[in-house]
Design an enzyme around this catalytic site. Sequence first.
Site, PDB file in Angstrom:
ATOM      1  CD  GLN A   2      -7.198   3.493   9.361  1.00  0.00           C
ATOM      2  OE1 GLN A   2      -8.397   2.995   9.068  1.00  0.00           O
ATOM      3  NE2 GLN A   2      -6.518   3.932   8.264  1.00  0.00           N
ATOM      4  NE  ARG A  40      -5.205  13.300   7.926  1.00  0.00           N
ATOM      5  CZ  ARG A  40      -6.009  12.405   7.864  1.00  0.00           C
ATOM      6  NH1 ARG A  40      -7.157  12.638   8.109  1.00  0.00           N
ATOM      7  NH2 ARG A  40      -5.661  11.300   7.759  1.00  0.00           N
ATOM      8  CG  ASP A  41      -3.270  12.860   0.575  1.00  0.00           C
ATOM      9  OD1 ASP A  41      -2.385  12.801   1.515  1.00  0.00           O
ATOM     10  OD2 ASP A  41      -3.677  11.798   0.150  1.00  0.00           O
ATOM     11  CG  HIS A  85      -8.350  -4.574   1.965  1.00  0.00           C
ATOM     12  ND1 HIS A  85      -8.033  -3.781   0.803  1.00  0.00           N
ATOM     13  CD2 HIS A  85      -8.060  -5.936   1.731  1.00  0.00           C
ATOM     14  CE1 HIS A  85      -7.587  -4.793  -0.405  1.00  0.00           C
ATOM     15  NE2 HIS A  85      -7.698  -6.044   0.323  1.00  0.00           N
ATOM     16  CD  GLU A 118      -2.252   2.970   9.037  1.00  0.00           C
ATOM     17  OE1 GLU A 118      -3.282   2.916   8.395  1.00  0.00           O
ATOM     18  OE2 GLU A 118      -1.426   2.225   8.556  1.00  0.00           O
ATOM     19  CB  SER A 151      -6.515  -0.242  -4.193  1.00  0.00           C
ATOM     20  OG  SER A 151      -7.115  -1.362  -3.487  1.00  0.00           O
ATOM     21  CG  HIS A 162      -9.726   4.044   3.567  1.00  0.00           C
ATOM     22  ND1 HIS A 162     -10.314   4.297   4.838  1.00  0.00           N
ATOM     23  CD2 HIS A 162      -8.270   3.950   3.657  1.00  0.00           C
ATOM     24  CE1 HIS A 162      -9.352   4.201   5.879  1.00  0.00           C
ATOM     25  NE2 HIS A 162      -8.267   4.227   5.008  1.00  0.00           N
ATOM     26  CG  ASP A 208      -1.820  13.262   4.892  1.00  0.00           C
ATOM     27  OD1 ASP A 208      -0.975  13.083   4.134  1.00  0.00           O
ATOM     28  OD2 ASP A 208      -2.704  12.482   5.037  1.00  0.00           O
ATOM     29  CG  HIS A 220      -2.023   0.967   1.118  1.00  0.00           C
ATOM     30  ND1 HIS A 220      -3.000   1.347   0.408  1.00  0.00           N
ATOM     31  CD2 HIS A 220      -1.940   2.375   1.972  1.00  0.00           C
ATOM     32  CE1 HIS A 220      -3.821   2.231   0.733  1.00  0.00           C
ATOM     33  NE2 HIS A 220      -3.207   2.924   1.572  1.00  0.00           N
TER      34      HIS A 220
END
Length: 749
Positions: free
Chosen positions: A250, A125-126, A106, A322, A550, A104, A278, A55
């Site tokens: 998370q 955030r990116d 999994h 994370e 991914s 996102h 980030d 990843h």
Amino acid sequence: MTLDTVKHATETPDAAQPWAELGLKENEYERVREILGRRPTGAELAMYSVMWSEHCSYKSSKVHLKQFGDKASHSDALLVGIGEQAGVVDVGEGYAVTFKVESHNHPSYVEPYQGAATGIGGIVRDIIAMGARPVAVMDPLRFGAADHPDTRRVLPGVVAGIGGYGNCLGLPNIGGEVVFDSCYQGNPLVNALCVGVMKHEDIHLAKASGVGNKVILYGARTGGDGIGGASILASETFDSSKPSKRPAVQVGDPFQEKLLIECTLEAFAEKLVVGIQDLGAAGLSCATSELASNGTGGMRVELDDVPLRDATLSPEEILMSESQERMCAVVEPEKVERFLAICEKWDVTATVIGEVTDGDRLEIFWHGEQIVDVPPRTVAHDGPVYERPMARPEWLDALQADAAEALARPANAEELREQVLRLVGSPNQADKSWITSQYDKYVLGNTVLAQPEDSGMIRVDEESNLGVAVSTDGNGRYAKLDPYAGAQLALAESYRNVAATGATPLAVTDCLNFPSPEDPAGMWQFAEACRGLADACQTLGTPVTGGNVSLYNQTGDVAIHPTPVVGVLGVIDDVTRRTPMAFAEEGQLVYLLGDTREELGGSAWSQVVHDHLGGRPPAVDLERERLLAEILVSASRDGMIDAAHDLSDGGLVQALVESCLRGGTGARLVTPDGLDPFVFLFSESAGRAIVSVPRSEELRFTDMCAARGLPALRIGVLDGDAIELQGQFTLPLAELRAVHEATIPALFG
């Protein structure tokens, strides 16, 4: 228990270490030992394991992703390309737009609400980290069979998570997709895109430069949630016998993220930040190693200074956590006090955890002892690179030979009518407003177009009406039949969708969702899709600015269809000239642009009516796509058309039903000479669109199409409250609307 320091690691070279449990291969562990000249400490092992995961390191995909740079056409608009947290393009008037799509997948299967919510949080955030204010999000989604019990667990949670997080941030959700297919049953795809706007001079990059500059961690406190979550969870296939592959997902706090956005943008405005990163996948391991690696020196970090939610966390857990809503900034010493004051104003926890050094090492200390001493580039950028074995699948010839064109077709007009209703009421073609109504589309007041329009559109400048349009598309059925053509068709559809609203396509972001790279067939699919997308972007002059890969999207030996999702961003000088999809004005003429051929491979009709996948996908003609886009943009700008809708899944009849229902006006159609009514309605030939043309503009519009060599057929007129195909059937809009709108609420409401 003895703290595993660098000194202790040097003195105990044969100590057993859990490298396999952390996802490293034996050769990778040996490579770490070779780099360090000793065994790694527990903290170093944690960092290498998450940063060298599939990843984070792209170790199986790097060799193929190189094509996006090698084949890229020169673009004056491209300001920041692949390699940064998000790409940036010039849209004129001193404005720059940054956009990116990520997965996102999994985490969203394990915990749908938090998995999807934190996917939105991470991509936002990116965008902030590039120096931009986020202005919109989008969500391309793929789920298992619509009537499967587990889809009823996953979809509502994912949709609630996306809506809950995005709505709390005050960001409009302007587009995306929802696709159902049993291949995604054990691996739903939750992709998230964010768009941000800034001035050229406000672009920021992720680098730690300037000896003595301070490293500040700010945002939420670090907890035990998501340890190894995105990094390791997304780097293995799901296997129900291995719960260790399903670590905690998370947990997001959108209100904390909103404070983080405002705090960061204020710090940028005061020129307080030298570099910024980030904290997403791999957490502090990623932020510290990437900042140091991209800078000009080394970095020293005091891990004791990291604010914790859980005082029992080990240093390894702190480095791998994370936890969401965290960022790392590099700030000059004389500006630290002001930076911390801004954080305090916004009620954002901020702590100096280290500084930039004049060496070339990343050094981390815990309780006064050194637990990490590594060359940062070896962690962040010089991970393993694999040229995985590839093989064209043995089953592909038989699949392509099983042509959809040979399937039984409707025997009479009554069957044709019935199949139209089945198509528009099928889960993939049905109205999705049960889902999209859970998202705020218009917050901030600059949304010009939002789903179900062909593209989302946002006003960038309120005085000049400069705007951008964004679309995401992908068809896993096409890519299963031919991954090279499937990737090009995904780009072509997204490109066409942007142009249909009147915007000029400019740049691309992609999310490449594929099965295990350790399967030669899956690796071949990935390589072919990369080749196809790179070649098509080169032809169309739309550079790939960044994105996400991914892999390992399979459960056991059940793999997803290869699913390259392609986002295209376009610019429009004046959003008041945009073209909507609604057919609303009675008396206007309906024109079909492009060539219709007998192309049904991978089509919605073959899936809905026959549960069939086989044959070849529609042919790709990129020069035709470019010409169609130029015509659509010119016609929009010059007021020649009132509405436009691209033709893709479901063919002409699906597009027509959507445009007529959107505008509340019916249409009377005639099948063009030489074309079978069935092919006319259901073919999915690419490079096509339908438009409504005011009678006063017909001559000007048709002259333009003829001069440029674009086929334009007048196929009908807007009239009444039904769709009528002459000599075949009449379908009242009320009946179509009832069928189109009933499916999704019945399944999930």
